[in-house]
Design a protein around this motif. Structure first.
Motif, mmCIF file in Angstrom:
data_model
loop_
_atom_site.group_PDB
_atom_site.id
_atom_site.type_symbol
_atom_site.label_atom_id
_atom_site.label_comp_id
_atom_site.label_asym_id
_atom_site.label_seq_id
_atom_site.Cartn_x
_atom_site.Cartn_y
_atom_site.Cartn_z
ATOM 1 N N GLU A 1 0.821 -1.277 -0.009
ATOM 2 C CA GLU A 1 -0.085 0.034 -0.009
ATOM 3 C C GLU A 1 0.855 1.247 0.011
ATOM 4 O OE1 GLU A 1 -4.187 -0.991 2.142
ATOM 5 O OE2 GLU A 1 -2.665 -0.722 3.404
ATOM 6 N N ASN B 1 -2.733 -0.905 -5.358
ATOM 7 C CA ASN B 1 -3.993 -0.771 -5.164
ATOM 8 C C ASN B 1 -4.120 -2.327 -4.371
ATOM 9 O OD1 ASN B 1 -6.815 -0.583 -4.681
ATOM 10 N ND2 ASN B 1 -7.137 -1.355 -6.684
ATOM 11 N N TYR C 1 -0.941 -2.539 -9.692
ATOM 12 C CA TYR C 1 -0.575 -1.581 -10.159
ATOM 13 C C TYR C 1 -0.941 -1.495 -11.709
ATOM 14 C CZ TYR C 1 1.743 2.522 -12.193
ATOM 15 O OH TYR C 1 2.116 3.625 -12.975
#
Length: 137
Positions: free
Chosen positions: A48, A53, A68
């Protein structure tokens, strides 16, 4: 190609202490399959903070998916890097899964950073660092 090697080496070198810290923490806190809550937290927090994500508890409480996507990710390659981080009964991480987790997040971060630089050359795609149980329908 030399540019890519430089990016990868730089990313690994810049994060080597954090990769080692995560690996050693997983080693010191062995968790059997489906109970890797400590490892799950370490890996997902790092990903993170690194701009992925992250879907925690993906399909299972201790599984995750961290992606990503490039700006135009509808085309281009999709890369999946699988992590293992469970220990074995009675022997802990003698199986080396703490190292597989460390290498998995390092590879994911290196591919992500390479994609960011390469987007200027219209590289499109997705990198996903995830648990070994990962699958998409």
């Amino acid at each position: 190609m030399d540019d890519i090697k430089t990016i990868v080496c730089d990313v690994i070198q810049q994060n080597v202490a954090e990769f080692n810290r995560i690996s050693q923490s997983i080693w010191s806190n062995p968790e059997l399959a489906f109970n890797e809550f400590h490892a799950h937290g370490l890996l997902t927090e790092f990903l993170e903070v690194s701009g992925f994500n992250v879907e925690k508890s993906f399909k299972l409480p201790t599984a995750f998916s961290a992606t990503y996507k490039s700006k135009n990710a509808s085309e281009g390659p999709n890369v999946a890097i699988l992590c293992e981080y469970d220990a074995l009964p009675g022997i802990g991480h003698a199986c080396g899964h703490n190292l597989i987790a460390e290498v998995g997040i390092a590879a994911g971060l290196a591919v992500k950073e390479t994609m960011i630089v390469a987007q200027e050359n219209t590289l499109e795609g997705t990198v996903c660092t995830c648990t070994e149980l990962y699958y998409r329908n």
